[in-house]
Design an enzyme around this catalytic site. Structure first.
Site, PDB file in Angstrom:
ATOM      1  N   LEU A 144       0.819  -1.215   0.000  1.00  0.00           N
ATOM      2  CA  LEU A 144       0.000   0.000   0.000  1.00  0.00           C
ATOM      3  C   LEU A 144       0.853   1.265   0.000  1.00  0.00           C
ATOM      4  O   LEU A 144       1.877   1.343   0.664  1.00  0.00           O
ATOM      5  CB  LEU A 144      -0.914   0.007   1.234  1.00  0.00           C
ATOM      6  CG  LEU A 144      -1.853  -1.195   1.353  1.00  0.00           C
ATOM      7  CD1 LEU A 144      -2.717  -1.068   2.601  1.00  0.00           C
ATOM      8  CD2 LEU A 144      -2.727  -1.361   0.116  1.00  0.00           C
ATOM      9  N   HIS A 145       0.394   2.245  -0.756  1.00  0.00           N
ATOM     10  CA  HIS A 145       1.044   3.553  -0.793  1.00  0.00           C
ATOM     11  C   HIS A 145      -0.042   4.622  -0.642  1.00  0.00           C
ATOM     12  O   HIS A 145      -1.244   4.293  -0.478  1.00  0.00           O
ATOM     13  CB  HIS A 145       1.869   3.735  -2.075  1.00  0.00           C
ATOM     14  CG  HIS A 145       1.107   3.420  -3.336  1.00  0.00           C
ATOM     15  ND1 HIS A 145       0.027   4.149  -3.754  1.00  0.00           N
ATOM     16  CD2 HIS A 145       1.254   2.421  -4.237  1.00  0.00           C
ATOM     17  CE1 HIS A 145      -0.448   3.642  -4.872  1.00  0.00           C
ATOM     18  NE2 HIS A 145       0.275   2.583  -5.188  1.00  0.00           N
ATOM     19  N   HIS A 187      -3.384   4.191  -2.449  1.00  0.00           N
ATOM     20  CA  HIS A 187      -4.377   3.302  -1.814  1.00  0.00           C
ATOM     21  C   HIS A 187      -5.012   3.985  -0.601  1.00  0.00           C
ATOM     22  O   HIS A 187      -6.216   3.865  -0.372  1.00  0.00           O
ATOM     23  CB  HIS A 187      -3.706   2.016  -1.322  1.00  0.00           C
ATOM     24  CG  HIS A 187      -3.072   1.185  -2.391  1.00  0.00           C
ATOM     25  ND1 HIS A 187      -1.722   1.060  -2.537  1.00  0.00           N
ATOM     26  CD2 HIS A 187      -3.628   0.411  -3.370  1.00  0.00           C
ATOM     27  CE1 HIS A 187      -1.451   0.250  -3.542  1.00  0.00           C
ATOM     28  NE2 HIS A 187      -2.586  -0.152  -4.071  1.00  0.00           N
ATOM     29  N   GLY A 229      -8.670   3.171  -8.147  1.00  0.00           N
ATOM     30  CA  GLY A 229      -7.875   4.308  -8.608  1.00  0.00           C
ATOM     31  C   GLY A 229      -8.050   4.520 -10.104  1.00  0.00           C
ATOM     32  O   GLY A 229      -8.112   3.563 -10.877  1.00  0.00           O
ATOM     33  N   VAL A 242      -3.219   9.535  -7.609  1.00  0.00           N
ATOM     34  CA  VAL A 242      -2.368  10.279  -6.663  1.00  0.00           C
ATOM     35  C   VAL A 242      -0.949  10.250  -7.223  1.00  0.00           C
ATOM     36  O   VAL A 242      -0.464   9.202  -7.670  1.00  0.00           O
ATOM     37  CB  VAL A 242      -2.421   9.639  -5.255  1.00  0.00           C
ATOM     38  CG1 VAL A 242      -1.537  10.408  -4.283  1.00  0.00           C
ATOM     39  CG2 VAL A 242      -3.861   9.621  -4.758  1.00  0.00           C
ATOM     40  N   SER A 245       2.518   4.031  -7.740  1.00  0.00           N
ATOM     41  CA  SER A 245       2.264   2.638  -8.123  1.00  0.00           C
ATOM     42  C   SER A 245       3.168   1.744  -7.295  1.00  0.00           C
ATOM     43  O   SER A 245       4.318   2.107  -7.019  1.00  0.00           O
ATOM     44  CB  SER A 245       2.603   2.453  -9.613  1.00  0.00           C
ATOM     45  OG  SER A 245       2.732   1.082  -9.915  1.00  0.00           O
ATOM     46  N   SER A 246       2.653   0.579  -6.940  1.00  0.00           N
ATOM     47  CA  SER A 246       3.489  -0.383  -6.204  1.00  0.00           C
ATOM     48  C   SER A 246       4.689  -0.777  -7.048  1.00  0.00           C
ATOM     49  O   SER A 246       5.736  -1.144  -6.524  1.00  0.00           O
ATOM     50  CB  SER A 246       2.675  -1.626  -5.854  1.00  0.00           C
ATOM     51  OG  SER A 246       1.515  -1.234  -5.163  1.00  0.00           O
TER      52      SER A 246
END
Ligand code: PAF
Length: 292
Positions: A41-42, A45, A155, A188, A197-198
């Protein structure tokens, strides 16, 4: 926050949440929002989670790295997994339930069903990643059935995914959630414009410095198109700029109808989206911007 990994305890927890709402002070908000994720998660999220909390009385976040949406040569084995750290972030946001099933619980032996959203799944990322969107539609349909949310939030960075999930909900007459309750939340970005993005974790320090050129080139192309430049010329200039910035391959750079994802050779004023996928080192980055 309850962390659940099996379906029966999930159903028990969700019906307890819902029956709590039938008290003498029922909330005026929709009861349950779902934020589906694959973890790592960033801030992107967490923005979805905060929006879900604003819009619904209870929030369920799912974390499931879905093997069915990865191709044979993709990064399933190395996709970042950090359940304990993710759980701490969600707890701090006040999430009610973290739904984190393992692969056997989602796809037990003998599992045979797939959801395919024809047409929309063969273009853009679907052309480079055959079967990817069947995997996405299948897991999202399962998550919707498992959680039965009133709202689901995704998203906008994965614009094609959002369009496919809405199409699926309309085509299958889903009610939990209804297609209109599938909400897109704006992408975002880091301060330099790179979409969060992961998979940004795969960029080296030099690649991370170069990567925001993608969004810069996209915004320039969108501005050219809205000011009357030819779509073909603007997209070609975009490809040249992205390759010059150090990306090694552009999978696509297209102007598409925002809803149907039909290709737009000319900008005709209908809501449109400029979508790009490009490779930088080990990362395949995607981004999209509105052309209005
Ligand atoms: O966007 C994602 O993280 C995934 O594609 C999703 C929607 C959670 C399905 O696995």
């Amino acid at each position: 926050m309850q962390i659940l990994t099996a379906l029966e305890p999930l159903r028990t927890a969700l019906s307890a949440l819902k029956s709590g709402d039938n008290s003498s002070h029922p909330s005026a908000l929709p009861r349950l929002a779902l934020v589906p994720t694959m973890g790592a998660l960033h801030e992107g999220h967490l923005t979805l989670v905060r929006e879900a909390k604003r819009l619904a009385a209870h929030v369920v976040v799912s974390i499931f790295v879905n093997p069915r949406q990865f191709g044979p040569n993709e990064d399933l084995a190395t996709y970042p997994r950090q359940l304990a750290a993710d759980a701490a972030l969600l707890e701090a946001e006040g999430v009610d339930v973290l739904w984190a099933p393992d692969v056997e619980a989602v796809y037990p032996a003998g599992y045979a069903t797939s959801v395919q959203v024809g047409g929309l799944d063969g273009v853009l990322c679907g052309a480079a990643r055959p079967g990817h969107f069947d995997g996405v539609a299948t897991i999202v349909a399962k998550l919707f059935n498992q959680v039965q949310p009133d709202l689901a939030l995704f998203g906008e960075k994965d614009w094609q995914q959002l369009a496919i999930i809405r199409r699926m909900a309309r085509d299958l007459d889903l009610t939990h959630p209804h297609a209109d309750a599938i909400l897109g939340v704006p992408t975002v970005r880091e301060a330099d414009g790179l979409a969060m993005s992961s998979r940004n974790k795969y960029l080296t320090a030099d690649e991370r410095t170069a990567a925001p050129a993608l969004n810069r080139a996209m915004r320039a192309a969108a501005a050219h198109i809205t000011s009357g430049a030819s779509v073909e010329g603007a997209l070609e200039a975009l490809r040249v700029a992205v390759l010059a910035a150090g990306f090694r391959q552009v999978d696509y750079a297209d102007l598409r109808d925002s809803d149907t994802l039909e290709n737009m050779a000319a900008f005709n004023g209908r809501p449109a989206r400029l979508l790009v996928a490009a490779h930088m080192g080990k990362a395949r980055l995607i981004d999209n911007v509105a052309v209005e």
